[in-house]
Design a protein around this motif. Structure first.
Motif, PDB file in Angstrom:
ATOM      1  N   UNK A  91      26.826 -13.343   8.669  1.00 60.38           N
ATOM      2  CA  UNK A  91      25.903 -12.229   8.472  1.00 60.38           C
ATOM      3  C   UNK A  91      25.542 -12.091   6.995  1.00 60.38           C
ATOM      4  N   UNK A  92      24.270 -11.839   6.723  1.00 55.05           N
ATOM      5  CA  UNK A  92      23.770 -11.792   5.353  1.00 55.05           C
ATOM      6  C   UNK A  92      23.440 -10.359   4.957  1.00 55.05           C
ATOM      7  N   UNK A  93      23.736  -9.954   3.744  1.00 53.58           N
ATOM      8  CA  UNK A  93      23.330  -8.629   3.272  1.00 53.58           C
ATOM      9  C   UNK A  93      21.815  -8.578   3.100  1.00 53.58           C
ATOM     10  N   UNK A 120      20.819  -6.606  10.241  1.00 56.17           N
ATOM     11  CA  UNK A 120      21.350  -7.661   9.385  1.00 56.17           C
ATOM     12  C   UNK A 120      22.716  -7.321   8.832  1.00 56.17           C
ATOM     13  N   UNK A 121      23.048  -6.026   8.778  1.00 61.67           N
ATOM     14  CA  UNK A 121      24.336  -5.646   8.199  1.00 61.67           C
ATOM     15  C   UNK A 121      25.487  -5.744   9.197  1.00 61.67           C
ATOM     16  N   UNK A 122      25.193  -6.128  10.454  1.00 60.66           N
ATOM     17  CA  UNK A 122      26.262  -6.274  11.442  1.00 60.66           C
ATOM     18  C   UNK A 122      27.179  -7.417  11.051  1.00 60.66           C
ATOM     19  N   UNK A 123      28.364  -7.413  11.641  1.00 59.64           N
ATOM     20  CA  UNK A 123      29.353  -8.411  11.281  1.00 59.64           C
ATOM     21  C   UNK A 123      29.195  -9.698  12.089  1.00 59.64           C
ATOM     22  N   UNK A 124      28.145  -9.788  12.906  1.00 54.75           N
ATOM     23  CA  UNK A 124      27.970 -10.960  13.761  1.00 54.75           C
ATOM     24  C   UNK A 124      27.510 -12.154  12.944  1.00 54.75           C
ATOM     25  N   UNK A 125      27.576 -13.323  13.561  1.00 54.40           N
ATOM     26  CA  UNK A 125      27.048 -14.548  12.978  1.00 54.40           C
ATOM     27  C   UNK A 125      25.595 -14.724  13.381  1.00 54.40           C
TER      28      UNK A 125
END
Length: 610
Positions: free
Chosen positions: A71-73, A16-21
């Motif tokens: 991407x959501x924290x 989830x911490x990746x910079x992807x959408x």
């Protein structure tokens, strides 16, 4: 059309911490894509305030119903969609964990019949406000479901949603946000926005409070009542003084109410103390006050009021009654009508005394009402309705046999036993949801009965939450107890709301898995609130303790313009959360209260030792 909202939020995109959408798609029940749906992502956290905080993301589904969310924290999120056809869909929460891929989520329309929420957003003159921002809220515990949409150019909105209670929050540039409760779906609502107050109004309001407010020296009992003397003129013509509270666990609120009770008893002749406690349980407290029967520590055990402050109040009332110089004794009553095995026991005991044969016939009926707390609520509806009907017959018998029952007891005993039958019926009606807000109407009915039972000159102090004692409709109740009392008593009812700026309070921890030592009723704290809140304005007077008579406010001028607008203020009940829980509610103090009592800094009420 039955809609399914399918969200695929991983698709091999890693943690989830990746910079992807995070991509997703909106599909109908038949698998057809739904373009043009408005998707809202909000944090599912108690500390998130649906009135003011921004959502995490708002997006729309495009061709083939597809959309993307940044991407959501790590955290828990709620997702909702409003389709072009105006259907609100809410599904499972989205769990984002560090280092773990986000699993595909399907949000499906439930089987509940969809209800229509519709209305118009207008300004104070009734003119529609075009394009107002709206938050449609389906209330839940511990988290609300939220969807965002916009009003039409004519200020109208319309959406279909599943079952449950709903509210609408509306906002627009130049206006203060307002939350409007939807009493029932299918009935159009009007959400009225107020122009935001300016600095001149605020300064005038604070100046008026400094000029007319009554600064109090202490909340400690036994320190003298001289500082309350200005309230004698304010309260001299009242029959009921209602004392609200912004939390059910604040030491200073309880202590201040103790001081006010002493003042009202010794200076104005009040003799009844009525508490947001069950009626039958209240009778045991009354027996202690009048006869010294029982131990107040044991009577409080298991009660929401099991605190040192309430114990001190009860002991003072008992000492007052023991004094021969006080011929008019203080009485204790409960006004509530929740689950009450004590009421069952008292009705059984009375029937055994005056009508033993019939008492044997109704023992099975009453036994259903003495099941463990949630037992009656789990019975089949048909059995619950049977109990309601038989309670009605028992009430009729009390009336038909009144003369015989009174001969074998007394008029007062008959009246109290008859009231216990009534509160049992109120409880069953609440379980059956026979009417909305039945509890508040019942509590008002019970207090009015107490006044009649005690005699025409009786004056009572009522202790309950702000949300129950208020004179008018509030954020969560359309007809609170205070509104029913105001209809019956008019100006002879004086309602004090209680407010605070910052500090501690006791509440039940609603977290599912609280850490060690944080289970049950524990202390919480909140920081000072923003300047636009009622609590911050009261603190701006510089007085740590303050009494304010709102009836004295001139009904014109800049100070009135500030006060007549709704404000956010602390509004906390029996529950709270270690994660923080929205502690502010929207209130219209001038419409809800006759006066305010303010404590700048609070501490938690102290539980009696076990």
């Amino acid at each position: 059309m039955r809609i399914h909202l399918w969200l695929w939020l991983s698709l091999g995109l890693g943690c989830a911490s990746a910079r992807a959408l995070h991509p997703g798609q909106v599909l109908g029940a038949d698998g057809a894509a739904i373009p043009g749906a408005r998707i809202t992502v909000v944090p599912r956290a108690p500390s998130w305030d649906v009135r003011t905080d921004a959502p995490v993301a708002i997006t729309a589904s495009g061709p083939e119903g597809r959309f993307e969310v940044a991407s959501l924290p790590p955290g828990e999120y709620g997702l909702s969609a409003v389709t072009p056809g105006g259907v609100l869909i809410v599904g499972e929460s989205l769990q984002v964990k560090e280092g773990q891929p986000v699993k595909p989520l399907a949000i499906r329309e439930g089987r509940d019949t969809l209800g229509l929420l519709e209305g118009t957003v207008v300004d104070e003159a009734g003119v529609p406000v075009p394009g107002a921002k709206l938050r449609i809220i389906r209330q839940g515990m511990p988290f609300d479901d939220v969807a965002l949409m916009e009003a039409s150019p004519e200020g109208r909105f319309q959406v279909r949603s599943g079952g449950g209670a709903h509210s609408v929050v509306a906002s627009a540039p130049g206006f203060s946000p307002v939350m409007q409760r939807v009493a029932r779906t299918g009935e159009p609502v009007t959400v009225r926005l107020e122009r935001a107050a300016d600095e001149t109004m605020y300064r005038a309001a604070v100046t008026w409070m400094k000029e007319t407010g009554v600064p109090l020296k202490s909340v400690e009992a036994g320190q003298g009542l001289e500082d309350l003397a200005p309230l004698k003129q304010v309260l001299k013509d009242t029959r009921v003084v209602a004392l609200g509270e912004a939390t059910h666990g604040t030491r200073e609120f309880f202590q201040l109410k103790h001081c006010l009770l002493e003042f009202l008893v010794t200076e104005l002749g009040f003799t009844v103390f009525a508490l947001e406690e069950n009626f039958a349980e209240g009778l045991s407290f009354n027996e202690y006050l009048l006869e010294g029967r029982g131990d107040p520590k044991q009577l409080l055990r298991g009660s929401a009021w099991d605190t040192e402050e309430l114990l001190s109040l009860l002991q003072w009332m008992r000492r007052y009654n023991e004094e021969p110089a006080h011929p008019k004794k203080l009485k204790f009553y409960g006004v509530d009508m929740q689950f009450s095995p004590e009421a069952v026991a008292r009705v059984n005991a009375y029937l055994a005394k005056v009508d033993a044969a019939h008492g044997g016939h109704v023992q099975e009926l009453l036994a259903w009402l003495a099941l463990p707390k949630s037992g009656f609520s789990r019975l089949p509806v048909e059995r619950q309705k049977e109990v309601a009907a038989r309670l009605d017959l028992l009430a009729e018998r009390f009336e038909a046999e009144r003369a015989r029952y009174v001969r074998q007891s007394s008029e007062a005993e008959w009246a109290v036993a008859r009231r216990n039958v009534r509160v049992l019926r109120q409880f069953v009606g609440k379980v059956l949801q026979e009417e909305e807000e039945l509890r508040d109407r019942a509590m008002a009915e019970n207090l009015l009965w107490i006044l009649e039972h005690e005699g025409p000159d009786t004056r009572a102090v009522l202790w309950a939450h702000n949300g129950h004692v208020q004179r008018g409709p509030g954020e969560w109740r359309d007809r609170p107890m205070g509104r029913h009392l105001a209809d019956a008593l008019g100006k002879s009812l004086y309602v004090f709301g209680m407010a605070f700026h910052k500090g501690e309070f006791l509440a039940f921890n609603m977290d599912a898995q609280p850490p060690p030592g944080r289970k049950g009723r524990v202390a919480f704290s909140v920081p000072p609130e923003p300047e636009d809140t009622l609590d911050a304005a009261l603190a701006a007077t510089g007085w740590p303790l303050l009494a304010l008579d709102l009836r004295a406010l001139p009904r014109r001028g800049p100070a009135y313009e500030w006060w007549r607008r709704s404000r956010r203020a602390h509004d906390i009940g029996f529950i709270y959360s270690d994660g923080g829980y929205p502690s502010l509610g929207q209130i219209h103090a001038l419409a809800l209260y006759d006066g305010l009592l303010f404590v700048e800094r609070t501490t938690a009420a102290r539980l009696n030792p076990r």
